[in-house]
Design a protein around this motif. Structure first.
Motif, PDB file in Angstrom:
ATOM      1  N   SER A   8      18.330  52.897  43.425  1.00 43.13           N
ATOM      2  CA  SER A   8      18.568  54.301  43.767  1.00 43.13           C
ATOM      3  C   SER A   8      19.850  54.465  44.568  1.00 43.13           C
ATOM      4  CB  SER A   8      17.383  54.847  44.571  1.00 43.13           C
ATOM      5  OG  SER A   8      17.300  54.214  45.830  1.00 43.13           O
ATOM      6  N   LYS A   9      20.303  53.378  45.184  1.00 38.04           N
ATOM      7  CA  LYS A   9      21.518  53.463  45.993  1.00 38.04           C
ATOM      8  C   LYS A   9      22.760  53.023  45.228  1.00 38.04           C
ATOM      9  CE  LYS A   9      19.760  52.854  50.678  1.00 38.04           C
ATOM     10  NZ  LYS A   9      19.830  52.006  51.877  1.00 38.04           N
ATOM     11  N   GLN A  10      22.583  52.342  44.096  1.00 38.47           N
ATOM     12  CA  GLN A  10      23.725  51.791  43.389  1.00 38.47           C
ATOM     13  C   GLN A  10      24.692  52.897  42.980  1.00 38.47           C
ATOM     14  OE1 GLN A  10      24.063  48.261  43.078  1.00 38.47           O
ATOM     15  NE2 GLN A  10      22.482  48.633  44.587  1.00 38.47           N
ATOM     16  N   GLY A  11      25.946  52.725  43.383  1.00 34.40           N
ATOM     17  CA  GLY A  11      26.965  53.677  42.973  1.00 34.40           C
ATOM     18  C   GLY A  11      26.974  54.985  43.718  1.00 34.40           C
ATOM     19  N   CYS A  33      24.275  44.115  47.012  1.00 28.46           N
ATOM     20  CA  CYS A  33      23.341  43.843  48.102  1.00 28.46           C
ATOM     21  C   CYS A  33      23.651  44.697  49.333  1.00 28.46           C
ATOM     22  CB  CYS A  33      23.417  42.363  48.485  1.00 28.46           C
ATOM     23  SG  CYS A  33      25.011  41.885  49.190  1.00 28.46           S
ATOM     24  N   ALA A  34      22.762  44.584  50.323  1.00 27.01           N
ATOM     25  CA  ALA A  34      22.929  45.338  51.571  1.00 27.01           C
ATOM     26  C   ALA A  34      24.247  44.986  52.258  1.00 27.01           C
ATOM     27  CB  ALA A  34      21.755  45.053  52.510  1.00 27.01           C
ATOM     28  N   ASN A  67      33.148  48.939  45.669  1.00 26.25           N
ATOM     29  CA  ASN A  67      32.755  47.692  46.331  1.00 26.25           C
ATOM     30  C   ASN A  67      31.801  46.957  45.400  1.00 26.25           C
ATOM     31  OD1 ASN A  67      32.313  45.667  48.146  1.00 26.25           O
ATOM     32  ND2 ASN A  67      31.924  47.025  49.866  1.00 26.25           N
ATOM     33  N   THR A  68      32.211  45.763  44.985  1.00 28.75           N
ATOM     34  CA  THR A  68      31.601  45.128  43.822  1.00 28.75           C
ATOM     35  C   THR A  68      30.686  43.965  44.169  1.00 28.75           C
ATOM     36  OG1 THR A  68      33.466  43.628  43.611  1.00 28.75           O
ATOM     37  CG2 THR A  68      33.599  45.722  42.409  1.00 28.75           C
ATOM     38  N   CYS A  69      29.881  43.614  43.166  1.00 28.46           N
ATOM     39  CA  CYS A  69      28.915  42.526  43.287  1.00 28.46           C
ATOM     40  C   CYS A  69      29.089  41.595  42.097  1.00 28.46           C
ATOM     41  CB  CYS A  69      27.505  43.118  43.300  1.00 28.46           C
ATOM     42  SG  CYS A  69      26.189  41.911  43.222  1.00 28.46           S
ATOM     43  N   ALA A  75      25.447  43.824  37.153  1.00 31.40           N
ATOM     44  CA  ALA A  75      26.239  44.489  38.191  1.00 31.40           C
ATOM     45  C   ALA A  75      27.716  44.524  37.807  1.00 31.40           C
ATOM     46  CB  ALA A  75      26.050  43.770  39.527  1.00 31.40           C
ATOM     47  N   GLU A  76      28.210  43.418  37.251  1.00 29.87           N
ATOM     48  CA  GLU A  76      29.617  43.374  36.839  1.00 29.87           C
ATOM     49  C   GLU A  76      29.885  44.360  35.709  1.00 29.87           C
ATOM     50  OE1 GLU A  76      31.628  39.820  36.009  1.00 29.87           O
ATOM     51  OE2 GLU A  76      31.286  38.935  37.988  1.00 29.87           O
ATOM     52  N   GLN A  77      28.974  44.430  34.735  1.00 29.13           N
ATOM     53  CA  GLN A  77      29.169  45.346  33.611  1.00 29.13           C
ATOM     54  C   GLN A  77      29.183  46.797  34.082  1.00 29.13           C
ATOM     55  OE1 GLN A  77      30.164  44.129  30.810  1.00 29.13           O
ATOM     56  NE2 GLN A  77      29.815  42.096  31.660  1.00 29.13           N
ATOM     57  N   THR A  78      28.316  47.103  35.053  1.00 29.89           N
ATOM     58  CA  THR A  78      28.273  48.465  35.609  1.00 29.89           C
ATOM     59  C   THR A  78      29.607  48.822  36.244  1.00 29.89           C
ATOM     60  OG1 THR A  78      25.915  48.243  36.033  1.00 29.89           O
ATOM     61  CG2 THR A  78      27.055  49.992  37.219  1.00 29.89           C
ATOM     62  N   VAL A  79      30.157  47.891  37.027  1.00 30.48           N
ATOM     63  CA  VAL A  79      31.436  48.139  37.701  1.00 30.48           C
ATOM     64  C   VAL A  79      32.555  48.340  36.677  1.00 30.48           C
ATOM     65  CG1 VAL A  79      33.210  47.079  39.149  1.00 30.48           C
ATOM     66  CG2 VAL A  79      30.820  47.038  39.873  1.00 30.48           C
ATOM     67  N   ARG A  80      32.546  47.543  35.613  1.00 28.55           N
ATOM     68  CA  ARG A  80      33.587  47.692  34.580  1.00 28.55           C
ATOM     69  C   ARG A  80      33.538  49.095  33.952  1.00 28.55           C
ATOM     70  NH1 ARG A  80      36.753  44.212  32.762  1.00 28.55           N
ATOM     71  NH2 ARG A  80      36.719  42.032  33.400  1.00 28.55           N
TER      72      ARG A  80
END
Length: 481
Positions: A8-11, A33-34, A67-69, A75-80
């Protein structure tokens, strides 16, 4: 609860109090992560002093940071995908600058800057203080990069701006980096070697949070139990410390004690622990202080000694059982949660059964469970074939998840008809007539609002429960309120 990353917090775009004199706009998103969310608060603090106010409107931003993970491929695919979105907006707003922060920065620096040309700056986890210089480079028309990992950066001198906060709970970073070379993990390569923060700066931050009305803090690190302050420097260099430094060193159990005594009404949590570093001293300190929450997140990853060795985990199944026995003996009301990986390379059916039998022994309150995902740059990727078929991984994960659900239900039902202490954090997601908060054991509880308010510590009689939430009614303020 089956994921350590709060989806729920991602992005979420982070928003903080606006400074009237600031004319530039910063849009910052966090994934992972936190620790990443905590780092974004540090970045916002640095840039707040450089004339940037935050915005949640991407189109208005002068500077966009993500800010990436690197911990999971997803997680990497989401950031891309987000970077593609930023660049689509950038075509209509060419003045906008885009930057990548955090764990992906080190690993994909040349790809982002030189090959794909999708960002203007790349900033590693230890270089956030260098942002003003890097932004000046970008303004001059140059790409900017700093992914140098530090031996001593802890950001202890920066007062983080609290972003998207409920005003009740805050993260307080106490260590950076990690010395555990678990073969599945990229953290030692993306965040560097382990170093601890000056306890004095930690206490100052906690005191400041209490004065601002916060009621709960989480001491945060890749591996909090191995916290060790002896005047600064890497943990691995402690052997070279002077006799005086060794005699006056502060370990994690001592830090917990100092924090608990500094603010006796502040709830104190910590995350994440590693089994080989969780000492009896820590468990006994938790038992001694009411304001230290009775929940331990204790990642085990596998129940098989053979797989634990392949993972380079520095504990055995038997040592883990001894630790669990000690926790249950000294802290009988403590909840325990896990991380578990299904389908690690070479995992056999017997290894999987060992994991299930370990879960039967512990009966965790909740857990965070994943299929193995090969991460570039890790020791496992270099030395082990990802040889467990996808279908087998999925089946084993489903069995782990199902067993965890059964154990979680057993554990949560133990609270029926009992009183628990709940710190009110927000309105319930399902009803604006109810408050939602957490118990000391990190279990969500909901109850009618009545005359209570966010930040109150309330005694709640548990009348019912779902598989993850306690349902009850308030019976009065806690004596710790």
């Amino acid at each position: 609860m089956e994921k350590i990353i709060d989806e729920s917090k991602q992005g979420d775009a982070l928003i903080l109090e606006q400074k009237k004199q600031n004319s530039k706009k910063l849009y910052i998103e966090s994934y992972g992560c936190a620790m990443n969310f905590s780092d974004s608060e540090i970045v916002a603090s640095v840039l707040n002093d450089q004339g940037y106010n935050t915005t949640d409107k991407l189109e208005d931003a002068d500077l966009v940071l993500v800010n990436t993970c690197s911990i999971r491929d997803k997680a990497e695919q989401t950031v891309r995908k987000r970077l593609e979105k930023y660049n689509a907006v950038k075509r209509t707003n060419p003045k906008m600058k885009v930057g990548v922060l955090g764990c992906m920065a080190e690993r994909l620096k040349s790809k982002f800057l030189e090959e794909e040309k999708i960002v203007d700056l790349v900033v590693g986890p230890d270089a956030y203080k260098d942002l003003p210089n890097l932004l000046a480079e970008v303004e001059d028309g140059h790409d900017a990069i700093n992914v140098i990992l530090s031996k001593d950066e802890t950001y202890g001198d920066i007062s983080p701006v609290r972003l998207n906060t409920n005003g009740v709970s805050a993260l307080v970073s106490i260590t950076r980096g990690c010395d555990n070379m678990c073969t599945f993990c990229v953290v030692p390569f993306t965040r560097g070697r382990e170093r601890s923060r000056d306890p004095q700066s930690i206490i100052e931050e906690i005191n400041d949070l209490w004065n601002k009305g916060y009621k709960e803090i989480t001491l945060l690190g890749q591996n909090v139990d191995s916290y060790l302050w002896y005047g600064g420097g890497l943990k691995k260099d402690f052997a070279k410390a002077t006799e005086m430094q060794k005699a006056t060193a502060v370990d994690f159990s001592k830090l917990l004690q100092i924090c608990a005594e500094a603010q006796p009404k502040m709830r104190i949590r910590f995350s994440t622990s590693n089994p080989q570093d969780m000492s009896l001293d820590v468990i006994e300190t938790m038992a001694k202080y009411d304001n230290i929450c009775k929940h331990i997140h204790l990642p085990v990853q596998s129940g098989s000694n053979r797989i634990l060795k392949e993972m380079n985990r520095l504990h055995t199944r038997e040592e883990y059982f001894t630790l669990i026995d000690n926790i249950k003996r000294i802290l009988p009301d403590c909840s325990i949660s896990q991380d578990m990986i299904a389908g690690f390379p070479t995992e056999t059916e017997q290894d999987h059964q060992d994991t299930l039998s370990l879960m039967e022994y512990v009966k965790y309150n909740f857990g965070y469970m994943y299929m193995y995902s090969e991460r570039p740059g890790t020791l496992a990727e270099r030395k082990l074939d990802d040889d467990v078929p996808e279908a087998t991984k999925k089946r084993r994960l489903a069995e782990i998840v199902q067993l965890q659900r059964e154990h979680g239900e057993i554990q949560i039902k133990k609270y029926l008809n009992k009183e628990v202490e709940v710190l009110i954090e927000r309105e319930s997601k399902k009803s604006n007539a109810q408050w939602s908060g957490k118990t000391s054991q990190n279990i969500v509880a909901v109850f009618p609002k009545e005359n209570y308010k966010v930040g109150d510590l309330v005694k709640v009689k548990v009348l019912d429960c779902t598989t993850a939430t306690l349902i009850g009614e308030a019976v009065g303020y806690s004596q710790n309120n």
